[in-house]
Structures are given as C-alpha cells and as structure tokens.
Design a protein around this motif. Sequence first.
Motif, PDB file in Angstrom:
ATOM      1  N   CYS A   1      35.845  -3.543  63.319  1.00  0.00           N
ATOM      2  CA  CYS A   1      37.285  -3.974  62.740  1.00  0.00           C
ATOM      3  C   CYS A   1      37.495  -3.076  61.508  1.00  0.00           C
TER       4      CYS A   1
ATOM      5  N   ILE B   1      40.062  -9.164  58.576  1.00  0.00           N
ATOM      6  CA  ILE B   1      40.289  -9.206  60.434  1.00  0.00           C
ATOM      7  C   ILE B   1      40.643 -10.408  61.020  1.00  0.00           C
TER       8      ILE B   1
ATOM      9  N   ALA C   1      42.867  -6.877  64.391  1.00  0.00           N
ATOM     10  CA  ALA C   1      41.685  -6.677  64.693  1.00  0.00           C
ATOM     11  C   ALA C   1      40.749  -7.654  65.124  1.00  0.00           C
TER      12      ALA C   1
ATOM     13  N   LYS D   1      40.507  -0.942  60.921  1.00  0.00           N
ATOM     14  CA  LYS D   1      41.545  -1.332  59.216  1.00  0.00           C
ATOM     15  C   LYS D   1      42.040   0.130  58.613  1.00  0.00           C
TER      16      LYS D   1
ATOM     17  N   ALA E   1      37.918  -9.458  66.208  1.00  0.00           N
ATOM     18  CA  ALA E   1      36.497  -9.536  66.469  1.00  0.00           C
ATOM     19  C   ALA E   1      35.603 -10.371  67.173  1.00  0.00           C
TER      20      ALA E   1
END
Length: 450
Positions: free
Chosen positions: A83, A116, A94, A87, A96
């Motif tokens: 992630c 994130i 993003a 980015k 996760a």
Amino acid sequence: MKIILVGAGKVGTTVLKYLVEEGHDVTVIDNDHKTLEETINNYDVQGVVGNGASRAIQIEAQAERADMVIATASNDELNILSCLVGKKLGIPYAVARVRNPDYSEQMDFLERELGIDLIVNPELEAAAEILKILRFPSATTIETFSKDRIEIVEMRVRADSVLANKPLKDIRHDLGIKFLICAVERKGEIAIPGGDFIVKPEDKLYVIAEKNDIVQFFKKIGLYKARSRNVMIIGGSKITYYLAKQLLDEKTGVKIIEVDERRAHELSAALPEAAVIVGNGSNQTLLFEEGIEKMDAVVTLTGLDEENIVISLLAEKVKVPKVITKISHFENPDILENIGLETVIAPKSFTAYKILRYIRSLSDADNKVITLYKFFHDKAEAAEFFIEKESKYTGVQLKDLRLKGNTIIACIKRGNQIIIPGGEDAIQPGDSVIVISANKYIKNFEEIFR
C-alpha cells in the motif's frame, strides 16, 4: 475503477470475484506463477508474477493508471508495504488486509499516519459477526445498519411455527410490531414479497426492524433465546482470540479447546479469565468431559472445515442451543443447512463485503452506499444509502415511485426515528434508506428506479 490486487489467496480471490462482477478492471499480482495462472484463467483478468511490494512490479501492473491498490496477501507487512509503495506511485486509494492483533490495535495510526485508506482484518470482522449472533442467538445470521439501530435477521420457518401458512399482512397485523419480512428464500429461489405472500414451512425469512422490535418479534413467535452466557470455542485461531476477548469483556464464560500446546499457553496468557484446555476438539470423550452438552453455545474455529462440521454436528445432536460453524473452503452452504448446520460463517466474505462497501462509497454519484450486506449466496443484497439532497424521488409517496422488480425500500432512518415504511411514507433529504434488491448489485440509489 482500475484496481491492482496483491495476493490471490482465499480472501484475494473472493474480493476479485466481486470486483469482476461489478465491472472493475483488475490486475492481480502474486508470487506464485501457478496460482496466478489459475486466477487469470478463472476470472479473465490481467496478472503479474512477483512481489506486490516491489516498485518495479507495481509499475509493470500499470500503477500510473490505477485508482486503488488492495493488498490481501497472507503477510501483514507485505500488505502494508504494498500500500505504501502504491501510494508513493500515485495510486489514490489503498486497502490493506492486516491480521496481527498487535497491528489491529493501532489501525487508526496505520490509516492516519501511513496514509492507508482502509485496514481490514478478516478475523476481527468474523469475531464481530459471531459476537452479534451470540448476543442474539434466536437468529441464524444478523446484519446491522445505521450504527446498530436497525437489524436484518435470518430465520427458518418450522412446520409448527405461528408464521406458517399465513399471509404477511396478517402476520404483521397479528403481531402488532413494526417489522418487515423483506425477502424470502424458498426452494433455492428468492423473492421480495408483498402483503399477500403466504409463508410456508421451510421458508427462510429475512426480517428487518429496529433492534428492540426484533427482540419482540422473536418473543411473540416463541423463538426467543437469551444471549449465550457460557461459550465453548473449538480451536485457538486468531478469530478465537478476538472473540474470546470481547466475550470476556462482557462477563461471558469462555472455554477454549486447542490441540497445539504452545498456542494454548499463548491464549491462556493473553486471556487469563478464559479456561484454556489442551486437547483435540474432535475427541468426543474430551468434549463431554468439558461439558459440551451444558454449554449455551459452541463455536467451531479450527483450521479444518471437515473438523468444524463434525464437531458442530455433535453439538447439534446434544442440543446445544446455538452452534456456529466456521468454513474457509467449503463452497456449498446449502448442504450444511440440509444436515442441520444453520449458522455458518466465512471470514473471507466479511472482508470482501467491507472492501466492496468502501469502493462503492467512492462513487461520484450522490447518495452513496454506507452499509452493504449480501445474502442468499450473493443473489440478493441490502444496501444502505444516505440521501444527501432533494431530488425527483424525495418528497414523493413511496406508492408513487416506480421501483425495479424484486426491489423494496425496507427501512428509513430519519434523525432518531426508525420508519418501517408504507405506501404513504416519503423519503426526505438527510434520510438513511435501506434497499433490498434481488437484482444485480446497486452502485447508487438512483439505480433502484425504472
């Protein structure tokens, strides 16, 4: 959306299935060439073999064109790093998958400081779902909306039920409660029923109402069960840790049976108020020694579907009031229902739903999805929309709105008021509206109208 998906395991392929169904352009990254090849063939997507946290690999996956990276590999650190790399390469969003309890306790930090956008923990999500059912074991499954004010619960109609062979309008009148049977599953088909629909034995009903009214509904039909106060958990998984911790916080008695001695000691140290037994949960002698027949609930959370099924069947046989079975690989829940296992949970699905809900919330349209629940093997869904402003469908009585077939506006939340609507009600700006649909997925509220 153009999406890069890192990891083609159980969770990744479940997420991928929904993304493809909803028309997203997906490129999958996975280290295993064989797994990736199977995924590409099964879902007709693009793929790149390699490390999803590699800048070069993400560039090969066309990160410059991507709107989102979703990292669902088995390694938390790889997902977080994937992630961060995405980015840095300019991918706007993003997501996760993070499973480690140490990381789960700092989700806010990961989202806020590392950028994130969404952290998803399948085990934590599964534990939350199980906890809802243990709090209200009358239902087979429960989904909540509007910050837990509204619930959709699933139940099966038995031959001796007071609901059997009655039309819905009579049931609602006789019970005198504000509720709606918003969907019915019968012999493999699902219907959005009208008031003249007659309930039959073995129908599976989906009932929506305010939380307190759901309780009254089950009391009036004679199926109310008090919350589970003594719970036996078979298997010492991450879900077990999350679930037991929350149960203990609520002063519920917890007994855990775990075959691995080292893991059992870890759980005992982390959960000192729980009774942790080292032993094989499929050993019937051990289960009876530990009082399985005296439990309010048994939750099977081992890593083997077959073991979970067999233990659950034993618990059903000795009439444990609530039995919850975790399934990871089994793809035919109908078979489990037919042999008597009604409450089955699949952690990978909870993760997929949360990610889908987030993706739909990013839509450019007004009135975006804020809650999403799929049921009846993904053939129907309940979606909650926030109505931001006036439009052609606000201020109009529901009876005058032309909805698509097999679609119903099931509930409206207006401030602190919960409305189970009739034809005279109307949607207003600022309302949260729950829609049940047995059609294709609904990206935005406008799509429910003809």
